[in-house]
Enzyme design. Structure first.
Site, mmCIF file in Angstrom:
data_model
loop_
_atom_site.group_PDB
_atom_site.id
_atom_site.type_symbol
_atom_site.label_atom_id
_atom_site.label_comp_id
_atom_site.label_asym_id
_atom_site.label_seq_id
_atom_site.Cartn_x
_atom_site.Cartn_y
_atom_site.Cartn_z
ATOM 1 N N TRP A 1 0.833 -1.207 0.000
ATOM 2 C CA TRP A 1 0.000 0.000 0.000
ATOM 3 C C TRP A 1 0.858 1.243 0.000
ATOM 4 C CZ3 TRP A 1 -4.187 -1.228 -2.035
ATOM 5 C CH2 TRP A 1 -4.890 -2.382 -1.682
ATOM 6 N N ASP B 1 -1.475 6.732 6.239
ATOM 7 C CA ASP B 1 -2.580 5.842 5.873
ATOM 8 C C ASP B 1 -2.802 4.909 7.061
ATOM 9 O OD1 ASP B 1 -4.187 3.769 4.948
ATOM 10 O OD2 ASP B 1 -2.959 3.305 3.194
ATOM 11 N N LYS C 1 -11.821 -1.760 6.657
ATOM 12 C CA LYS C 1 -11.002 -2.679 7.432
ATOM 13 C C LYS C 1 -11.520 -2.762 8.867
ATOM 14 C CE LYS C 1 -8.751 -3.001 3.708
ATOM 15 N NZ LYS C 1 -7.545 -2.353 3.239
#
Ligand SMILES: *Cc1c(COP(=O)(O)O)cnc(C)c1O
Length: 360
Positions: A101, A171, A195
């Site tokens: 990511w 993030d 998530k």
């Protein structure tokens, strides 16, 4: 009704109480005669929903007054572009590469300016967090970017990098609301909610106000300007109404449980059950350096691919779902987010003990 223990990395398990409440309100939201899915985002009823969600969210995280909270769409991946478009005034930023990511965000930023790799843990399959105490950060960098919890590899920054006075962007998709955070240490915190916080389709940004300006890179779409969204309180266009409503319920659920420090305690307790077992197992092995372990995502292997496959198949049959590791790393991964009950982790460990006896 038979609910399984769902260890999916995302979209992931949500609190049962939240789902039940949403079910109860599905056809008639509190006397409005309609579902939240059916109502105008400009209505008074919906305005109360989004305002209350923001209020609860700010309270949970202790968001300082000089930060805006935005409910956006496009997932975390869209922020990979929105962040450089809004923040790269000098067209230069530093990225710490701790997994896929972070790497994707870094590659996206390269489209808009000079993205510098400050450190990386690619040499050991991202199984650790690199030392970030003295990174090659220069004064002309607009920000330093990290992915705070690495969903795929199961690592977490337990200490923030020394940014040498530069703004920190993080993030936090897979650790959002899993523990208290000091928002003032960041310039921008963001995460896709699927998530740990809600249904896919919502991403929440927390941005220091001085960073919200008209001075974006040329060509920045109106929708991707933080200023557009901030000036309109996340209602510039139709927001992901239903998703925000569910997030609001999750915020209330966390508040009722006692807030983020209680969440952290619960998460530590759950993770310890699994990590303690992994540390003494003769068959299973955690893949992450101990001091960098995530409380949320726990990857592990047997060292034998066939046995891993067997484990995934048999665990599924036992009501333990989605334990297969990410396709890029193989093995197994248990995501044990806020809504995973302790009983689910205990059942997983019991199953692993049993599997070990039969297969070691
Ligand atoms: C899942 C995930 C993403 C991507 O989220 P999308 O909403 O699918 O774009 C980004 N960062 C992290 C840390 C993630 O876990």
């Amino acid at each position: 009704m038979a609910r399984v223990y769902n260890f999916s990395a995302g979209p992931a398990v949500l609190p049962e109480e939240v789902l039940q409440e949403a079910a109860d309100e599905m056809l008639d939201y509190r006397g409005s005669g309609m579902s939240v899915m059916e109502m105008s985002h400009r209505s008074k009823v919906y305005d109360d929903i989004i305002k209350e969600a923001e209020k609860d969210f700010r309270e949970l995280l202790g968001v300082p007054d000089n930060y805006k909270v935005l409910f956006l769409q496009g997932g975390a991946s869209q922020q990979f572009a929105a962040i450089p478009m809004n923040l790269m005034k000098n067209k230069k930023a530093g990225y710490v590469i701790t997994g896929q990511w972070a790497k994707k965000a870094y590659q996206e930023a390269k489209i808009y300016g000079e993205a510098v790799e400050l450190a990386s843990s690619a040499d050991k399959t991202f199984s650790y967090i690199p030392d970030c105490s003295d990174l090659p950060i220069t004064d002309d960098m607009d920000y330093v970017y990290i992915c705070e919890n690495n969903t795929i590899y199961g690592t977490k920054f337990h200490e923030l990098p020394n940014t040498k006075g530069r703004d920190l962007v993080a993030d936090v998709s897979s650790c959002f609301l899993s523990e208290p955070m000091d928002i003032a240490k960041y310039a921008l915190v963001y995460g896709g909610v699927q998530k740990n916080v809600g249904p896919a389709g919502v991403v929440i940004d927390i941005i220091r106000e001085d960073l919200i300006t008209d001075d974006c890179l040329p060509g920045t779409p109106t929708m991707l300007k933080f200023k557009t969204q901030a000036d309109n309180d996340s209602l510039y266009n139709t927001p992901p109404c239903y998703g925000i409503y569910i997030c609001g319920k999750v915020f209330k659920w966390i508040k009722n449980m006692g807030g983020l420090s209680v969440m952290k305690q619960r998460n530590e307790e759950k993770a310890k059950i699994l990590y303690d077992f992994l540390d003494e197992s003769r068959l299973f092995k955690g893949t992450v350096r101990k001091e960098d372990r995530s409380l949320m995502n726990v990857p592990f292997v047997t060292g034998d691919e066939e046995l891993d496959k067997k484990f995934v198949a048999e665990s599924k049959a036992a009501g333990l779902e989605n334990l297969k590791g990410h396709r890029s790393v193989g093995g197994m991964r248990a995501s044990i987010y806020n809504a995973m009950p302790k009983a689910g982790v205990e059942k997983l460990v019991e199953f692993m003990q049993d599997f070990e006896k039969k297969n070691a």
